[in-house]
Scaffold this active site. Structure first.
Site, PDB file in Angstrom:
ATOM      1  N   CYS A  44      -7.621  -0.114  11.549  1.00  0.00           N
ATOM      2  CA  CYS A  44      -6.443  -0.754  12.151  1.00  0.00           C
ATOM      3  C   CYS A  44      -6.824  -1.348  13.507  1.00  0.00           C
ATOM      4  O   CYS A  44      -6.699  -2.546  13.725  1.00  0.00           O
ATOM      5  CB  CYS A  44      -5.317   0.259  12.288  1.00  0.00           C
ATOM      6  SG  CYS A  44      -4.692   0.835  10.693  1.00  0.00           S
ATOM      7  N   ARG A  62      -5.162  -4.875  14.147  1.00  0.00           N
ATOM      8  CA  ARG A  62      -4.557  -5.745  13.136  1.00  0.00           C
ATOM      9  C   ARG A  62      -3.195  -5.243  12.684  1.00  0.00           C
ATOM     10  O   ARG A  62      -2.319  -6.015  12.290  1.00  0.00           O
ATOM     11  CB  ARG A  62      -5.473  -5.877  11.916  1.00  0.00           C
ATOM     12  CG  ARG A  62      -5.642  -4.590  11.142  1.00  0.00           C
ATOM     13  CD  ARG A  62      -6.378  -4.760   9.823  1.00  0.00           C
ATOM     14  NE  ARG A  62      -6.507  -3.470   9.161  1.00  0.00           N
ATOM     15  CZ  ARG A  62      -5.592  -2.929   8.368  1.00  0.00           C
ATOM     16  NH1 ARG A  62      -4.460  -3.566   8.138  1.00  0.00           N
ATOM     17  NH2 ARG A  62      -5.797  -1.752   7.803  1.00  0.00           N
ATOM     18  N   SER A  63      -2.990  -3.918  12.719  1.00  0.00           N
ATOM     19  CA  SER A  63      -1.786  -3.304  12.175  1.00  0.00           C
ATOM     20  C   SER A  63      -1.461  -2.055  12.980  1.00  0.00           C
ATOM     21  O   SER A  63      -2.360  -1.290  13.327  1.00  0.00           O
ATOM     22  CB  SER A  63      -2.011  -2.940  10.699  1.00  0.00           C
ATOM     23  OG  SER A  63      -0.908  -2.254  10.164  1.00  0.00           O
ATOM     24  N   CYS A  64      -0.176  -1.858  13.276  1.00  0.00           N
ATOM     25  CA  CYS A  64       0.190  -0.701  14.103  1.00  0.00           C
ATOM     26  C   CYS A  64       1.511  -0.092  13.656  1.00  0.00           C
ATOM     27  O   CYS A  64       2.559  -0.751  13.679  1.00  0.00           O
ATOM     28  CB  CYS A  64       0.293  -1.109  15.572  1.00  0.00           C
ATOM     29  SG  CYS A  64       0.642   0.279  16.669  1.00  0.00           S
ATOM     30  N   ARG A 120       0.819  -1.215   0.000  1.00  0.00           N
ATOM     31  CA  ARG A 120       0.000   0.000   0.000  1.00  0.00           C
ATOM     32  C   ARG A 120       0.851   1.262   0.000  1.00  0.00           C
ATOM     33  O   ARG A 120       0.558   2.225  -0.711  1.00  0.00           O
ATOM     34  CB  ARG A 120      -0.941   0.005   1.216  1.00  0.00           C
ATOM     35  CG  ARG A 120      -1.851   1.224   1.279  1.00  0.00           C
ATOM     36  CD  ARG A 120      -2.784   1.145   2.477  1.00  0.00           C
ATOM     37  NE  ARG A 120      -2.077   1.229   3.746  1.00  0.00           N
ATOM     38  CZ  ARG A 120      -1.749   2.376   4.344  1.00  0.00           C
ATOM     39  NH1 ARG A 120      -2.044   3.532   3.780  1.00  0.00           N
ATOM     40  NH2 ARG A 120      -1.120   2.363   5.510  1.00  0.00           N
ATOM     41  N   SER A 128       2.917   7.561   6.590  1.00  0.00           N
ATOM     42  CA  SER A 128       2.728   6.878   5.309  1.00  0.00           C
ATOM     43  C   SER A 128       1.247   6.758   5.000  1.00  0.00           C
ATOM     44  O   SER A 128       0.500   6.149   5.770  1.00  0.00           O
ATOM     45  CB  SER A 128       3.373   5.492   5.352  1.00  0.00           C
ATOM     46  OG  SER A 128       4.771   5.600   5.565  1.00  0.00           O
TER      47      SER A 128
END
EC number: 2.1.1.45
Length: 283
Positions: free
Chosen positions: A160, A180-182, A22, A282
Site C-alpha cells: 500500500c 496507493r491505497s489507505c 478484493r 478487511s
C-alpha cells in the site's frame, strides 16, 4: 492531528461509494490527500481521538527494515499486523509460492532489501540509500521501492505504502512517501507514525538533521462497516495535545537496526487519548 481529522471529514462529506472487488465491500473514497509531518521539531502525528498503538506501527517498520517475510518474526517484534494477510487470505493460501504458515512471500521489506535482478542476484535498496546519505550523497534517486509487479504473484499482498524517497538539502534530510491505497480509520494512524519514524531513524543513523516528511495518499477510503464509528464517534471527539517521540541515541547504524534494537529503544512522552475504537479489518 488536524490534517488527519480534516481528511476523515472530507471523506465523510465528499467521498464516492466504490465497490472493492478484493474485500467484497463498498468504500467511501476520495482521490489524493497530502499530509506533512514536521519531524525536525518533533511534531509526532499520533492520533488522540482514539487510542493508537504506535509500538505496533514501529515494530512493523523495523520488520520491513530487516527484510522480514514471515508473520512470526513480526510477532516477535511486537506486532500482529501480518497474521491475517499471511494466514487468512484465501487467494494466498492457495498460492503455490506460499511456503507455509505465517509466510508472507516477497512483499515490502523483502523487495527493499533483496529486489531480484533479472540476471541473477539481488539489490539491497535500503543499504545503498543509507550509504549514500551517510556520505552526503543525494543522487536524486534515493528511493526505496516496494512495488514490484513482476513478483506480485509471489506475495500475499501488494504494498500500500510503496515508495519512500529521501532527499538531502545541505545536512537536512527530507522524505516523500507515496501510498496507493489507505484504509483511513484503521491504517492511516499506523502509516503516519511509520513515515514520521522512518525519517527520524534514517536521519539519526546517517548523521543528518531531520526535516519534513511528506505523505501522499492516492486512494483514501473508509469501508462501509467503518463509517458509523468514524462519523458518529471519532469525529465528534475533541483532539488532545500531541505527544513527543524518542529514539535511543545509541542507535547509530543500519546494522544496529538489523541486530539488537527492540521496541524498548523507542518511547512516547505525554500521550493522552480518548478510548479505543475497534474498527473492522478487511482482508
Amino acid at each position: 492531528m488536524k490534517q488527519y481529522l480534516d481528511l476523515c471529514q472530507r471523506i465523510v462529506n465528499d467521498g464516492t461509494w466504490i465497490e472493492n472487488e478484493r474485500t467484497g465491500k463498498r468504500c467511501l473514497t476520495v482521490i489524493n490527500a497530502d499530509l506533512e509531518y514536521d519531524v525536525g521539531n518533533n511534531q509526532f502525528p499520533l492520533v488522540t481521538t482514539r487510542k493508537s498503538f504506535w509500538k505496533a506501527a514501529v515494530a512493523e517498520l523495523l520488520g520491513y527494515i530487516r527484510g522480514y517475510d514471515n508473520a512470526e518474526d513480526f510477532r516477535k517484534l511486537g506486532t500482529k499486523t501480518w497474521d491475517a494477510n499471511s494466514n487468512l487470505n484465501e487467494a494466498w493460501l492457495n498460492n503455490p509460492y506460499r511456503k507455509g504458515e505465517d509466510d508472507m512471500g516477497r512483499v515490502y521489506g523483502v523487495q527493499g532489501r533483496a529486489w531480484a535482478k533479472p540476471d541473477g542476484g539481488h539489490i539491497d535498496q535500503l543499504k545503498k540509500i543509507v550509504d549514500d546519505l551517510t556520505n552526503g550523497i543525494d543522487d536524486r534517486g534515493e528511493i526505496l521501492n516496494f512495488y514490484n509487479p513482476g513478483e506480485f504473484h509471489m506475495g500475499c499482498l501488494r504494498p500500500c505504502m510503496y515508495s519512500h524517497h529521501f532527499s538531502l538539502l545541505g545536512d537536512t534530510l527530507y522524505l516523500n512517501s507515496t501510498q496507493r491505497s489507505c484504509d483511513v480509520p484503521l491504517g492511516l494512524n499506523f502509516n503516519m507514525v511509520q513515515v514520521y519514524v522512518f525519517l527520524a531513524i534514517m536521519a539519526q543513523i546517517t548523521g543528518k538533521k531531520a526535516g519534513v516528511a511528506y505523505h501522499k495518499l492516492v486512494n483514501a477510503h473508509i469501508y462501509e462497516d467503518q463509517l458509523a464509528p468514524m462519523r458518529d464517534i471519532q469525529l465528534k471527539r475533541e483532539p488532545l495535545a500531541g505527544p513527543t517521540f524518542h529514539i535511543n541515541p545509541e542507535i547509530k547504524s543500519l546494522e544496529d537496526l538489523e541486530t539488537w534494537v527492540t521496541m524498548d529503544d523507542f518511547w512516547v512522552e505525554g500521550y493522552e487519548c480518548h478510548e479505543a475504537i475497534k474498527y473492522p479489518f478487511s482482508v
